[in-house]
Design a protein around this motif. Structure first.
Motif, PDB file in Angstrom:
ATOM      1  N   GLU A  75      49.670  35.447  44.622  1.00 37.30           N
ATOM      2  CA  GLU A  75      50.449  36.672  44.838  1.00 37.30           C
ATOM      3  C   GLU A  75      50.534  37.395  43.492  1.00 37.30           C
ATOM      4  O   GLU A  75      51.059  36.843  42.525  1.00 37.30           O
ATOM      5  CB  GLU A  75      51.869  36.366  45.308  1.00 37.30           C
ATOM      6  CG  GLU A  75      51.982  35.773  46.689  1.00 37.30           C
ATOM      7  CD  GLU A  75      53.431  35.536  47.096  1.00 37.30           C
ATOM      8  OE1 GLU A  75      54.318  35.603  46.219  1.00 37.30           O
ATOM      9  OE2 GLU A  75      53.681  35.285  48.279  1.00 37.30           O
ATOM     10  N   ALA A  76      50.041  38.608  43.424  1.00 36.97           N
ATOM     11  CA  ALA A  76      50.137  39.388  42.197  1.00 36.97           C
ATOM     12  C   ALA A  76      51.568  39.857  41.989  1.00 36.97           C
ATOM     13  O   ALA A  76      52.203  40.366  42.924  1.00 36.97           O
ATOM     14  CB  ALA A  76      49.196  40.585  42.258  1.00 36.97           C
ATOM     15  N   GLU A  77      52.089  39.676  40.768  1.00 32.68           N
ATOM     16  CA  GLU A  77      53.476  40.035  40.480  1.00 32.68           C
ATOM     17  C   GLU A  77      53.618  40.574  39.058  1.00 32.68           C
ATOM     18  O   GLU A  77      52.896  40.140  38.153  1.00 32.68           O
ATOM     19  CB  GLU A  77      54.396  38.811  40.636  1.00 32.68           C
ATOM     20  CG  GLU A  77      54.275  38.126  41.985  1.00 32.68           C
ATOM     21  CD  GLU A  77      55.483  37.270  42.328  1.00 32.68           C
ATOM     22  OE1 GLU A  77      56.414  37.172  41.506  1.00 32.68           O
ATOM     23  OE2 GLU A  77      55.480  36.701  43.438  1.00 32.68           O
ATOM     24  N   SER A  93      50.338  35.595  38.725  1.00 36.65           N
ATOM     25  CA  SER A  93      50.199  35.246  40.142  1.00 36.65           C
ATOM     26  C   SER A  93      51.144  34.090  40.472  1.00 36.65           C
ATOM     27  O   SER A  93      51.082  33.033  39.846  1.00 36.65           O
ATOM     28  CB  SER A  93      48.762  34.833  40.461  1.00 36.65           C
ATOM     29  OG  SER A  93      48.649  34.373  41.801  1.00 36.65           O
ATOM     30  N   ASP A  94      52.002  34.329  41.447  1.00 33.55           N
ATOM     31  CA  ASP A  94      52.875  33.260  41.941  1.00 33.55           C
ATOM     32  C   ASP A  94      52.100  32.455  42.972  1.00 33.55           C
ATOM     33  O   ASP A  94      52.289  32.601  44.178  1.00 33.55           O
ATOM     34  CB  ASP A  94      54.144  33.865  42.550  1.00 33.55           C
ATOM     35  CG  ASP A  94      55.054  32.810  43.147  1.00 33.55           C
ATOM     36  OD1 ASP A  94      54.903  31.627  42.796  1.00 33.55           O
ATOM     37  OD2 ASP A  94      55.920  33.161  43.974  1.00 33.55           O
ATOM     38  N   LEU A 135      50.097  47.935  41.512  1.00 40.62           N
ATOM     39  CA  LEU A 135      49.849  46.490  41.581  1.00 40.62           C
ATOM     40  C   LEU A 135      48.857  46.224  42.714  1.00 40.62           C
ATOM     41  O   LEU A 135      49.087  46.642  43.859  1.00 40.62           O
ATOM     42  CB  LEU A 135      51.166  45.759  41.837  1.00 40.62           C
ATOM     43  CG  LEU A 135      51.160  44.236  41.821  1.00 40.62           C
ATOM     44  CD1 LEU A 135      50.833  43.701  40.432  1.00 40.62           C
ATOM     45  CD2 LEU A 135      52.521  43.700  42.273  1.00 40.62           C
ATOM     46  N   SER A 137      45.701  43.328  44.346  1.00 46.78           N
ATOM     47  CA  SER A 137      44.976  42.057  44.280  1.00 46.78           C
ATOM     48  C   SER A 137      43.882  42.046  45.330  1.00 46.78           C
ATOM     49  O   SER A 137      43.896  42.829  46.291  1.00 46.78           O
ATOM     50  CB  SER A 137      45.923  40.860  44.465  1.00 46.78           C
ATOM     51  OG  SER A 137      46.364  40.763  45.811  1.00 46.78           O
ATOM     52  N   GLN A 149      46.414  43.001  48.330  1.00 46.38           N
ATOM     53  CA  GLN A 149      47.699  43.656  48.085  1.00 46.38           C
ATOM     54  C   GLN A 149      47.430  44.993  47.410  1.00 46.38           C
ATOM     55  O   GLN A 149      46.512  45.113  46.607  1.00 46.38           O
ATOM     56  CB  GLN A 149      48.592  42.797  47.176  1.00 46.38           C
ATOM     57  CG  GLN A 149      49.004  41.461  47.784  1.00 46.38           C
ATOM     58  CD  GLN A 149      49.691  40.576  46.763  1.00 46.38           C
ATOM     59  OE1 GLN A 149      49.061  40.071  45.849  1.00 46.38           O
ATOM     60  NE2 GLN A 149      50.996  40.417  46.913  1.00 46.38           N
ATOM     61  N   THR A 178      56.662  40.347  44.767  1.00 45.07           N
ATOM     62  CA  THR A 178      55.322  40.805  45.106  1.00 45.07           C
ATOM     63  C   THR A 178      55.331  41.808  46.250  1.00 45.07           C
ATOM     64  O   THR A 178      56.386  42.256  46.716  1.00 45.07           O
ATOM     65  CB  THR A 178      54.441  39.593  45.440  1.00 45.07           C
ATOM     66  OG1 THR A 178      53.068  39.979  45.471  1.00 45.07           O
ATOM     67  CG2 THR A 178      54.838  38.970  46.774  1.00 45.07           C
TER      68      THR A 178
END
Length: 217
Positions: A75-77, A93-94, A135, A137, A149, A178
């Motif tokens: 997950e891009a954050e 990334s989470d 943001l 991904s 994303q 995210t």
């Protein structure tokens, strides 16, 4: 860890890692998502937003990370770091174990490495336009990169508001939540992400691959 910044190389060893969850700015959408996840067995959060405590050793700048089993995804954050008395903004990334999420979201966060891009911006340099930052991904799926994303930080609670919920002291790092996954959350071996500033044209990018370990018992 070593980062490239506009002021030069920054070396630091974060001593605290917080992974903020349920950080969507649209509370009705967050509540709806909580209900959707509850229907498939994911426990509802005790508060919104929620600050998960994780081991800072999970932060990595490796381009290959190992995961247990095949049911994890990135997950891009936005990534915040307090170092040298300065607040820095980056990209992380989470990566999360989706199967373990149904048992405990906190445990699912703790079991996976958190890949971090090697570039940082001074938060003050973009503080006047944070909501405009883009943001994105992508995942490698069927042999090609597919958008996973895509949105702006306007979809996430203001970063200043998120920092109000914790003690953002020297050496603290935080992943800030995210955006929804296009086509739904799913696993992929290859993940890439970017954080773009449409005003200056600056961009932070990172890409990594997961190597799955067998879940033997």
């Amino acid at each position: 860890m070593e980062f490239q910044t506009p002021a030069g190389v920054l070396e630091c060893t974060p001593h605290t890692l917080i992974v903020a969850g349920w950080t969507g700015r649209d509370r009705a959408a967050v509540d709806h998502h909580i209900e959707e996840l509850a229907a498939i067995g994911v426990p509802a959060p005790s508060t919104v937003p929620l600050y998960y405590q994780c081991a800072p050793a999970l932060l990595t700048q490796d381009s290959v990370v190992q995961v247990l089993g095949t049911e994890s995804s990135g997950e891009a954050e936005p990534f915040l770091l307090k170092s040298g008395g300065t607040l820095w903004l980056g990209l992380a990334s989470d990566h999360t174990d989706r199967a373990l999420e149904t048992y405990s979201v906190a445990h699912s966060k703790q079991i996976c490495a958190k890949p971090v891009a090697p570039d940082l911006w001074k938060l003050d340099d973009v503080s006047d336009r944070l909501d405009q930052l883009e943001l994105r991904s992508w995942i490698l799926e069927g042999g090609s990169w597919k958008p996973y994303q895509d949105g702006t930080l306007a979809s996430i609670l203001p970063l200043a508001s998120l920092m109000d919920g914790i003690e953002m002291s020297e050496g603290t790092a935080m992943l800030c939540g995210t955006l929804p996954a296009i086509g739904g959350v799913r696993a992929a071996d290859d993940f890439k992400m970017s954080l773009s500033d449409p005003v200056s044209g600056a961009k932070i990018e990172w890409q990594y691959r997961t190597r799955c370990l067998s879940a033997v018992s």
